[in-house]
Design a protein around this motif. Structure first.
Motif, mmCIF file in Angstrom:
data_model
loop_
_atom_site.group_PDB
_atom_site.id
_atom_site.type_symbol
_atom_site.label_atom_id
_atom_site.label_comp_id
_atom_site.label_asym_id
_atom_site.label_seq_id
_atom_site.Cartn_x
_atom_site.Cartn_y
_atom_site.Cartn_z
ATOM 1 N N PHE A 34 0.781 -1.237 0.000
ATOM 2 C CA PHE A 34 0.000 0.000 0.000
ATOM 3 C C PHE A 34 0.816 1.292 0.000
ATOM 4 N N SER A 35 2.135 1.216 0.015
ATOM 5 C CA SER A 35 2.939 2.436 0.069
ATOM 6 C C SER A 35 2.925 3.169 -1.267
ATOM 7 N N THR A 36 2.473 4.412 -1.227
ATOM 8 C CA THR A 36 2.497 5.235 -2.440
ATOM 9 C C THR A 36 3.888 5.816 -2.678
ATOM 10 N N TYR A 37 4.795 5.626 -1.737
ATOM 11 C CA TYR A 37 6.164 6.136 -1.862
ATOM 12 C C TYR A 37 7.111 5.128 -2.509
ATOM 13 N N LYS A 39 7.972 2.712 -5.562
ATOM 14 C CA LYS A 39 7.623 2.560 -6.978
ATOM 15 C C LYS A 39 7.159 1.151 -7.322
ATOM 16 N N SER A 41 5.385 -0.879 -5.303
ATOM 17 C CA SER A 41 4.249 -1.343 -4.505
ATOM 18 C C SER A 41 3.047 -1.602 -5.406
ATOM 19 N N ILE A 43 -0.051 -0.567 -4.996
ATOM 20 C CA ILE A 43 -0.848 0.639 -5.232
ATOM 21 C C ILE A 43 -0.169 1.546 -6.256
ATOM 22 N N SER A 44 1.155 1.581 -6.265
ATOM 23 C CA SER A 44 1.869 2.380 -7.261
ATOM 24 C C SER A 44 1.648 1.807 -8.663
ATOM 25 N N ASN A 47 -1.766 2.925 -9.634
ATOM 26 C CA ASN A 47 -1.746 4.350 -9.952
ATOM 27 C C ASN A 47 -1.080 4.644 -11.289
ATOM 28 N N SER A 48 -0.075 3.854 -11.651
ATOM 29 C CA SER A 48 0.626 4.079 -12.920
ATOM 30 C C SER A 48 -0.112 3.468 -14.113
#
Length: 75
Positions: A34-37, A39, A41, A43-44, A47-48
């Motif tokens: 779940f870390s958006t920090y 790259k 993860s 969730i990243s 998001n991408s």
């Protein structure tokens, strides 16, 4: 039942180690997912656009379902 105070205390200590170890491992898994920090993860990736929600883990799908329900109930 343990008749020895020393054995009882050792058992409590070992049980505590197991709990903290499993909690640490679980928190690492949550961070990786779940870390958006990070790259790499999950969730990243969503998001991408490289991962679709319907291709995500069960846990991620569940979070998206909860978010969708919360959005409907608060709008």
């Amino acid at each position: 039942m343990v008749n020895s105070d020393r054995l009882r205390d050792q058992a409590k200590m070992l049980r505590g180690w197991g709990r903290s170890s499993s909690l640490f491992g679980e928190s690492e898994d949550i961070d990786k997912r779940f870390s958006t920090y990070k790259k790499n993860s999950e969730i990243s990736a969503i998001n991408s656009g490289s991962l679709k929600v319907n291709q995500a883990s069960i846990e991620m799908k569940y979070i998206f379902k909860l978010a969708s329900q919360a959005k409907k109930e608060t709008n």
